[in-house]
Design an enzyme around this catalytic site. Sequence first.
Site, PDB file in Angstrom:
ATOM      1  N   ASN A   7       0.854  -1.183   0.000  1.00 16.71           N
ATOM      2  CA  ASN A   7       0.000   0.000   0.000  1.00 16.71           C
ATOM      3  C   ASN A   7       0.895   1.241   0.000  1.00 16.71           C
ATOM      4  OD1 ASN A   7      -1.450   2.277   1.038  1.00 16.71           O
ATOM      5  ND2 ASN A   7      -3.084   0.882   1.622  1.00 16.71           N
ATOM      6  N   HIS A  10       1.051   6.211   1.706  1.00 17.59           N
ATOM      7  CA  HIS A  10       1.863   7.162   2.486  1.00 17.59           C
ATOM      8  C   HIS A  10       2.919   7.882   1.648  1.00 17.59           C
ATOM      9  CE1 HIS A  10      -0.329   6.427   5.922  1.00 17.59           C
ATOM     10  NE2 HIS A  10       0.398   5.501   6.527  1.00 17.59           N
ATOM     11  N   HIS A  43      -5.580   3.557  -1.749  1.00 18.76           N
ATOM     12  CA  HIS A  43      -6.910   3.883  -1.220  1.00 18.76           C
ATOM     13  C   HIS A  43      -7.275   5.279  -1.706  1.00 18.76           C
ATOM     14  CE1 HIS A  43      -9.587   4.150   2.669  1.00 18.76           C
ATOM     15  NE2 HIS A  43     -10.241   4.466   1.573  1.00 18.76           N
ATOM     16  N   ARG A  45      -9.463   7.976  -1.122  1.00 18.41           N
ATOM     17  CA  ARG A  45     -10.404   8.381  -0.072  1.00 18.41           C
ATOM     18  C   ARG A  45     -11.312   9.482  -0.574  1.00 18.41           C
ATOM     19  NH1 ARG A  45      -8.568   6.491   5.254  1.00 18.41           N
ATOM     20  NH2 ARG A  45     -10.370   7.612   6.017  1.00 18.41           N
ATOM     21  N   ARG A  49      -7.123  12.752   0.663  1.00 23.15           N
ATOM     22  CA  ARG A  49      -6.034  13.277   1.496  1.00 23.15           C
ATOM     23  C   ARG A  49      -4.655  12.795   1.068  1.00 23.15           C
ATOM     24  NH1 ARG A  49      -6.901   9.831   7.021  1.00 23.15           N
ATOM     25  NH2 ARG A  49      -8.953  10.755   6.959  1.00 23.15           N
ATOM     26  N   GLU A  70      -8.582   0.352  -3.121  1.00 27.00           N
ATOM     27  CA  GLU A  70      -9.423   0.386  -1.910  1.00 27.00           C
ATOM     28  C   GLU A  70     -10.329   1.602  -2.000  1.00 27.00           C
ATOM     29  OE1 GLU A  70      -7.215   0.700   1.682  1.00 27.00           O
ATOM     30  OE2 GLU A  70      -6.162  -1.168   1.369  1.00 27.00           O
ATOM     31  N   THR A 101      -7.908   3.295   8.142  1.00 26.95           N
ATOM     32  CA  THR A 101      -9.165   2.541   8.174  1.00 26.95           C
ATOM     33  C   THR A 101      -9.275   1.852   9.531  1.00 26.95           C
ATOM     34  OG1 THR A 101      -8.644   2.076   5.879  1.00 26.95           O
ATOM     35  CG2 THR A 101     -10.553   0.963   6.799  1.00 26.95           C
ATOM     36  N   GLU A 151     -10.887  -9.603   2.913  1.00 27.00           N
ATOM     37  CA  GLU A 151      -9.586  -9.252   3.500  1.00 27.00           C
ATOM     38  C   GLU A 151      -9.791  -9.200   5.005  1.00 27.00           C
ATOM     39  OE1 GLU A 151      -7.560  -5.725   2.059  1.00 27.00           O
ATOM     40  OE2 GLU A 151      -6.281  -5.671   3.842  1.00 27.00           O
ATOM     41  N   HIS A 192      -3.530  -4.920   7.620  1.00 22.28           N
ATOM     42  CA  HIS A 192      -3.660  -3.798   8.549  1.00 22.28           C
ATOM     43  C   HIS A 192      -2.767  -3.984   9.762  1.00 22.28           C
ATOM     44  CE1 HIS A 192      -5.095  -0.199  10.444  1.00 22.28           C
ATOM     45  NE2 HIS A 192      -5.686   0.085   9.306  1.00 22.28           N
TER      46      HIS A 192
HETATM   47  N1  PXP Z   1      -5.778  -3.183   4.214  1.00 24.54           N
HETATM   48  C1  PXP Z   1      -6.685  -2.185   4.240  1.00 24.54           C
HETATM   49  C2  PXP Z   1      -8.081  -2.488   3.801  1.00 24.54           C
HETATM   50  C3  PXP Z   1      -6.339  -0.885   4.649  1.00 24.54           C
HETATM   51  O1  PXP Z   1      -7.264   0.089   4.653  1.00 24.54           O
HETATM   52  C4  PXP Z   1      -5.005  -0.626   5.010  1.00 24.54           C
HETATM   53  C5  PXP Z   1      -4.584   0.749   5.422  1.00 24.54           C
HETATM   54  O2  PXP Z   1      -4.711   1.640   4.394  1.00 24.54           O
HETATM   55  C6  PXP Z   1      -4.091  -1.696   4.942  1.00 24.54           C
HETATM   56  C7  PXP Z   1      -4.501  -2.964   4.571  1.00 24.54           C
HETATM   57  C8  PXP Z   1      -2.641  -1.495   5.260  1.00 24.54           C
HETATM   58  O3  PXP Z   1      -2.487  -1.195   6.611  1.00 24.54           O
HETATM   59  P1  PXP Z   1      -1.078  -0.718   7.135  1.00 24.54           P
HETATM   60  O4  PXP Z   1      -0.801   0.611   6.508  1.00 24.54           O
HETATM   61  O5  PXP Z   1      -1.278  -0.634   8.610  1.00 24.54           O
HETATM   62  O6  PXP Z   1      -0.078  -1.750   6.731  1.00 24.54           O
END
Ligand code: PXP
Length: 238
Positions: A7, A10, A43, A45, A49, A70, A101, A151, A192
């Site tokens: 992901n 960031h 993602h 959003r 952001r 996402e 999330t 997921e 997550h």
């Molecule tokens: N899966 C989903 C559905 C998420 O929303 C996120 C965070 O954006 C992640 C995985 C990844 O989480 P993390 O950034 O804590 O690794």
Amino acid sequence: MSYLCVNIDHIATLREARGEEEPDPIEAARLVEKAGAQGITVHLREDRRHIQDRDVVTLRKTVKTKLNLEMAATNEMIKIALRIKPDQVTLVPEKRQELTTEGGLNLKSSPARFEKAIDSIQRKGIPVSLFITPDPKTIELSARLGATFIELHTGQYSQSFRLGGNVKREFASLVFGAKLGTNLGLKVHAGHGLTYQNVTPIAALPEIEDLNIGHNIVARASMVGLEKAVSEMLVLLK
Ligand code: PXP
């Protein structure tokens, strides 16, 4: 062995903090793929952001592995997904004030709305994943609603790992959820809060196909570079 979808939200968070062009999520996706990851997750959003619409449009053209989008199950996002056609859509709950999330989808609040959203996306050939807590009733409902994937939210597991909670119990609930999902014909992903420290037992679960990991990899990348950070995670997944 699970596949790694990184992901890269960031990377865009950092860009938006400065309001300029760098760092570029498109270049980040290229480096993530070069390091051997099997997918890119972003993602989009509602408040935009971090990831912007133009990022998703460009990533659709440049990502060679798998692009997982996402998004919330809103009409606006569904229209965008149908236009851009990612390889997979993951429906997530979204609250404006949250830092990330926070929980899984509350499917039972409006099952008909989710069923319609899943159907409209999957009818166009894009498989849908539902981000849910490993609660048996929610997993059963996900199967009834016709999703291809779930997921499993690993947030509780990660938190208990970090804060010294009942890791065994949280892990057992993920194991049970992964097996139940598979038995119901769902394909299972997880994510997550996963880190270099806590990922190994989750990656070893044979039912879990993909892991979505963002924060910890990008944090490590800020110290050692993105390719190295991704490679280090891939070693742990193997
Ligand atoms: N899966 C989903 C559905 C998420 O929303 C996120 C965070 O954006 C992640 C995985 C990844 O989480 P993390 O950034 O804590 O690794």
